[in-house]
Design a protein around this motif. Structure first.
Motif, mmCIF file in Angstrom:
data_model
loop_
_atom_site.group_PDB
_atom_site.id
_atom_site.type_symbol
_atom_site.label_atom_id
_atom_site.label_comp_id
_atom_site.label_asym_id
_atom_site.label_seq_id
_atom_site.Cartn_x
_atom_site.Cartn_y
_atom_site.Cartn_z
ATOM 1 N N ILE A 156 43.803 44.223 44.380
ATOM 2 C CA ILE A 156 42.553 43.462 44.293
ATOM 3 C C ILE A 156 42.769 42.177 43.508
ATOM 4 N N VAL A 157 43.367 42.287 42.330
ATOM 5 C CA VAL A 157 43.583 41.099 41.498
ATOM 6 C C VAL A 157 44.528 40.128 42.193
ATOM 7 N N GLU B 167 29.087 48.358 43.073
ATOM 8 C CA GLU B 167 30.076 48.946 43.980
ATOM 9 C C GLU B 167 31.177 47.926 44.230
ATOM 10 N N LEU B 168 32.400 48.324 43.972
ATOM 11 C CA LEU B 168 33.564 47.513 44.294
ATOM 12 C C LEU B 168 34.146 48.118 45.569
ATOM 13 N N ILE B 169 34.083 47.355 46.645
ATOM 14 C CA ILE B 169 34.420 47.853 47.979
ATOM 15 C C ILE B 169 35.715 47.208 48.463
ATOM 16 N N VAL B 170 36.602 48.018 49.000
ATOM 17 C CA VAL B 170 37.801 47.489 49.629
ATOM 18 C C VAL B 170 37.746 47.746 51.129
ATOM 19 N N ALA B 171 38.296 46.790 51.867
ATOM 20 C CA ALA B 171 38.452 46.922 53.311
ATOM 21 C C ALA B 171 39.914 47.274 53.559
ATOM 22 N N VAL C 19 42.997 44.962 52.727
ATOM 23 C CA VAL C 19 43.006 43.617 53.306
ATOM 24 C C VAL C 19 41.779 42.801 52.908
ATOM 25 N N GLY C 20 40.874 43.402 52.126
ATOM 26 C CA GLY C 20 39.685 42.681 51.691
ATOM 27 C C GLY C 20 39.006 43.398 50.542
ATOM 28 N N VAL C 21 38.183 42.634 49.824
ATOM 29 C CA VAL C 21 37.471 43.197 48.680
ATOM 30 C C VAL C 21 36.162 42.446 48.481
ATOM 31 N N GLN C 22 35.182 43.131 47.938
ATOM 32 C CA GLN C 22 33.928 42.512 47.532
ATOM 33 C C GLN C 22 33.228 43.429 46.529
ATOM 34 N N THR D 50 39.696 37.974 51.295
ATOM 35 C CA THR D 50 40.496 38.590 52.343
ATOM 36 C C THR D 50 41.946 38.274 52.011
ATOM 37 N N ALA D 51 42.825 39.218 52.264
ATOM 38 C CA ALA D 51 44.253 38.997 52.027
ATOM 39 C C ALA D 51 44.690 37.752 52.790
#
Length: 150
Positions: free
Chosen positions: A15-16, A53-57, A64-67, A90-91
């Motif tokens: 994420i970072v 909520e920390l969401i990863v795709a 490949v993504g985070v929000q 997005t990555a």
């Protein structure tokens, strides 16, 4: 196929790295090994808060993504709830493939599930492409936002 899930502490490095992997992110993030403790403390606060909520795709096992989505009750709008989207990335290897669109559409549906009446976000004025991206998804620049660094 993109799958969405809540982030775990094990995801923090990826994420970072995504947050730091652009022109503005390089100036404000510290992607180091090991990560600065501040990132873990922030994650723990987010993870323990039912309104964050920390969401990863994920594409397979790869993130490949985070929000981050924060749900906030307001007295305004008749006591309605709002969702605020932050830290969308997005990555870099996957940009332009529709993952950002899927992230935001997922966040909109999640806000509806939580009973939100408004969904809001900010983007740095230097990110003109991001502004146009959000406008294409239906967001409108109806307010002027102000920030103060402390």
């Amino acid at each position: 196929m993109i799958k969405f899930r809540m982030a775990t502490a094990k995801d923090l490095n990826e994420i970072v790295q995504m947050l730091a992997d652009d022109e503005l992110g390089r100036t404000r993030e510290r992607y180091e090994n090991p990560l600065p403790e501040s990132y873990l403390k922030a994650f723990e606060s987010i993870d323990s808060d039912l309104n964050n909520e920390l969401i990863v795709a994920c594409l397979g096992e790869e993130i490949v993504g985070v929000q981050q989505i924060t749900f906030t009750p307001y007295i305004t709008h008749q006591g309605g709830w709002r969702a605020t989207i932050e830290g969308v990335r997005t990555a870099s290897t996957e940009r332009g493939k529709g993952i950002g669109t899927q992230l935001i559409l997922w966040a909109i549906e999640r806000a509806k599930e939580r009973g939100c009446h408004i969904i809001q976000l900010t983007t740095d004025k230097k990110r003109e492409e991001a502004l146009h991206f959000y406008e294409r998804l239906g967001f409108k620049a109806t307010h002027e936002g102000l920030k103060m660094k402390l």
